[in-house]
Design an enzyme around this catalytic site. Structure first.
Site, PDB file in Angstrom:
ATOM      1  N   LYS A   1       6.681 -14.294  30.797  1.00  0.00           N
ATOM      2  CA  LYS A   1       7.001 -14.776  29.533  1.00  0.00           C
ATOM      3  C   LYS A   1       8.625 -14.321  29.225  1.00  0.00           C
ATOM      4  CE  LYS A   1       7.188 -14.196  24.741  1.00  0.00           C
ATOM      5  NZ  LYS A   1       8.799 -13.758  24.756  1.00  0.00           N
TER       6      LYS A   1
ATOM      7  N   GLU B   1       8.294  -0.626  33.706  1.00  0.00           N
ATOM      8  CA  GLU B   1       9.552  -0.054  33.561  1.00  0.00           C
ATOM      9  C   GLU B   1      10.005   0.040  32.030  1.00  0.00           C
ATOM     10  OE1 GLU B   1      13.301  -0.095  32.962  1.00  0.00           O
ATOM     11  OE2 GLU B   1      13.619  -1.749  34.136  1.00  0.00           O
TER      12      GLU B   1
ATOM     13  N   CYS C   1      18.270   0.035  30.412  1.00  0.00           N
ATOM     14  CA  CYS C   1      17.680   1.214  30.294  1.00  0.00           C
ATOM     15  C   CYS C   1      17.961   2.382  31.114  1.00  0.00           C
ATOM     16  CB  CYS C   1      16.154   0.806  30.830  1.00  0.00           C
ATOM     17  SG  CYS C   1      15.246  -0.373  29.961  1.00  0.00           S
TER      18      CYS C   1
ATOM     19  N   GLU D   1      16.860   6.834  22.440  1.00  0.00           N
ATOM     20  CA  GLU D   1      17.711   5.989  23.351  1.00  0.00           C
ATOM     21  C   GLU D   1      18.616   5.206  22.634  1.00  0.00           C
ATOM     22  OE1 GLU D   1      15.469   2.993  25.304  1.00  0.00           O
ATOM     23  OE2 GLU D   1      16.855   3.087  27.356  1.00  0.00           O
TER      24      GLU D   1
HETATM   25  C1  SIN Z   1      17.381  -2.369  32.857  1.00  0.00           C
HETATM   26  O1  SIN Z   1      18.208  -2.083  32.034  1.00  0.00           O
HETATM   27  O2  SIN Z   1      15.874  -2.191  32.712  1.00  0.00           O
HETATM   28  C2  SIN Z   1      17.553  -2.672  34.204  1.00  0.00           C
HETATM   29  C3  SIN Z   1      19.050  -2.085  34.652  1.00  0.00           C
HETATM   30  C4  SIN Z   1      19.191  -2.312  36.010  1.00  0.00           C
HETATM   31  O3  SIN Z   1      18.512  -3.165  36.802  1.00  0.00           O
HETATM   32  O4  SIN Z   1      20.406  -2.185  36.410  1.00  0.00           O
END
Ligand code: SIN
Length: 533
Positions: free
Chosen positions: A221, A298, A332, A430
């Site tokens: 997706k 993740e 992230c 965050e």
């Molecule tokens: C993410 O923000 O989930 C991935 C960041 C990365 O792979 O460096």
């Protein structure tokens, strides 16, 4: 999302504009640039921009309802084009195609699957410039960053093309005389992959690479905000000769929840990999429980970034710039809480703010622009709320701190705040934006305790020249990934993933492929005793 800055220009008119044509919008940057901020790319291969159709069973198909959703350039708010609004019935066709393709794809040798992935990788490298342009167009990140992402994305296909022929089982000494025990690794089956908009190319290749290497087939997706990069990758998969049904890429915006529910409840799908928020992760996990799927998630982070008094100041500042402001803070693994030890705090704040002041903010195609817009107005609202909250509670904005409506609806000044305290929203949430809050701390024990107080644990960073501290703190941080004296840790060869509410499972590296495999044990009985002398 309803962009505030939308124009009435049709996609066709938008696409026919000359390459890098500047718009009439003025450029306003932290350090002003002499060029205009917004423009529209011309692809070397325009057929890579797939609008109104998704990729199912080796064909380009529209939603049965005929519905589409609009995708807008976050820099200008202008329409890029429309993508099909798939519903559950449309997605079911993709799942069925993946199920039909699975037995023969599983039966291929690792070497055969390796060659297919390698071909796809080669095509990504050949078309890297167009992929980067698409990333910048729909995500907003500056073209140089987008080129970096295109290379990073391709590297997952390269890495996993090399892993595919190297899938080994074990020979295990049995406890029962005459038995022989071996294990083989088998593909888990049809996989549902759900990817985010912040890395429109790299998050999908990080999942598809290991899935295909293991022998799985997939229904991915694409992100509602950035479907066109994923669909361009599908076009390259087609050219690479990936057999029909092995890779299916669907799109949806309003129907995202419906499609997500099908992917997590379908008995045909045996594994779901998701990158996104902790909240959505919890929902998907609950939905997946009815069919007990294998999962890898993740999820969100709230990365601590710690600078000890004994750190190299320049290295720490460079690391903070890279970690905090990569993709304008929308990763992230971005530093979210910057903890600076008291003895180096003022010097660090000054040097760091000076670097941030030098950023050039603007449209991603503009020469010299270092930082682009945020993805949409909701992101701007959150960032603004965090800054205002910090100010209200005594924080001091020493750089930036404001929206940049002169550039467009989604721009925010890269911001540095001193005097942060744990009562501020930024300490526990965050931000996912270009705001660096600097917290002062005194002792190693104190900072490790605060760093670990977060409910999430994806990445953590620290800077120190004391070798004993380096091992001690790296081991003490409750995160899945630690950067020591570096702000950049992402690499196809390194396992990526978190602990606590940042999820589970690893992507990339030799561990990444295991997420798409099951270990089958085979005991051969009555094999006799070893030969006696
Ligand atoms: C993410 O923000 O989930 C991935 C960041 C990365 O792979 O460096």
């Amino acid at each position: 999302m309803k962009p505030l800055f939308r124009t009435t220009a049709s996609a066709a008119r938008t696409l026919s504009r000359p390459r890098f044509q500047p718009s009439t919008l003025p450029s306003l940057c932290i350090r002003p640039t002499s060029t205009m901020s917004h423009s529209v790319p011309k692809l070397n291969d325009p057929s890579l921009l797939k609008t109104d159709a998704a990729y199912v069973n080796g064909e380009w198909v529209k939603a049965k309802s005929g519905k589409t959703f609009e995708v807008h350039d976050p820099s200008s708010g202008k329409l890029i084009g429309s993508a099909p609004e798939f519903d559950a019935a449309d997605t079911q066709k993709a799942i069925d195609a993946a199920a039909v393709a699975f037995p023969s794809f599983k039966a291929k040798t690792g070497r055969e699957r390796s060659k297919l992935l390698r071909k796809w990788y080669d095509l990504m490298v050949e078309n890297a410039e167009d992929i980067a342009k698409l990333i910048t167009w729909e995500n907003g990140k500056p073209l140089a960053d987008a080129k970096g992402e295109a290379a990073y994305a391709a590297s997952f296909f390269e890495w996993f093309s090399e892993e595919a022929p190297r899938v080994y089982g074990d020979t295990i000494p049995a406890s029962v005389a005459g038995n022989r025990v071996v294990t083989i690794k088998e593909p888990v089956g049809v996989c549902g992959l759900i990817t985010p908009w912040n890395f429109p190319a790299a998050m999908i290749t990080r999942k598809i690479g290991p899935a295909l290497a293991a022998g799985c087939t997939v229904v991915a997706k694409s992100p509602g905000e950035t479907p066109f990069t994923s669909l361009a990758l599908a076009a390259l998969a087609h050219r690479a000769g990936i057999p029909k049904g092995v890779v299916n890429i669907v799109s949806a915006l309003k129907n995202t929840a419906e499609v997500g529910e099908l992917l997590t409840t379908s008995p045909i799908i045996k594994k779901v990999s998701f990158t996104g928020s902790t909240g959505v992760g919890k929902l998907l996990m609950k939905q997946s429980s009815s069919t007990l799927k294998k999962l890898s998630f993740e999820l969100g982070g709230n990365a601590p970034f710690i600078v000890f008094d004994d750190a190299d100041l320049d290295v720490a500042v460079a690391g903070a710039i890279a970690s905090k402001f990569r993709s304008s803070g929308q990763t992230c693994v971005c530093a979210n809480r910057l903890f600076i030890q008291a003895g180096i705090y003022d010097k660090f704040a000054q040097a760091f703010a000076a670097k941030v002041k030098d950023f050039k903010v603007g449209g991603g195609y503009t020469e010299g622009v270092t930082h682009g817009p945020l993805i949409h107005d909701r992101a701007i609202s959150k960032v603004d709320a965090h800054v205002r909250d910090a100010e209200k509670k005594g924080g001091k904005v020493i750089q930036g701190g404001q929206k940049m409506p002169e550039l467009g609806p989604n721009f925010f000044q890269p911001t540095v705040i001193t005097g942060m305290t744990t009562e501020m929203a930024l300490a526990s949430e965050e931000t996912f934006g270009p705001v660096a809050g600097l917290f002062k701390f005194s002792t190693e024990e104190e900072v490790v305790k605060i760093a670990n107080s977060a409910e999430v644990g994806l990445a953590g960073y620290f800077f120190s020249k004391d070798i004993q501290r380096v091992f001690r703190v790296a081991e003490a941080l409750e995160v899945g990934m630690v950067g020591v004296n570096t702000g950049l840790i992402s690499d196809a060869a390194a396992p990526f993933g978190g602990v606590k509410k940042s999820g589970f499972g690893r992507e990339g590296s030799k561990y990444g492929i295991a997420e798409y495999q099951v270990t089958k044990m085979i005991t051969y009985g009555g094999m006799g005793q070893p030969l006696q002398k």
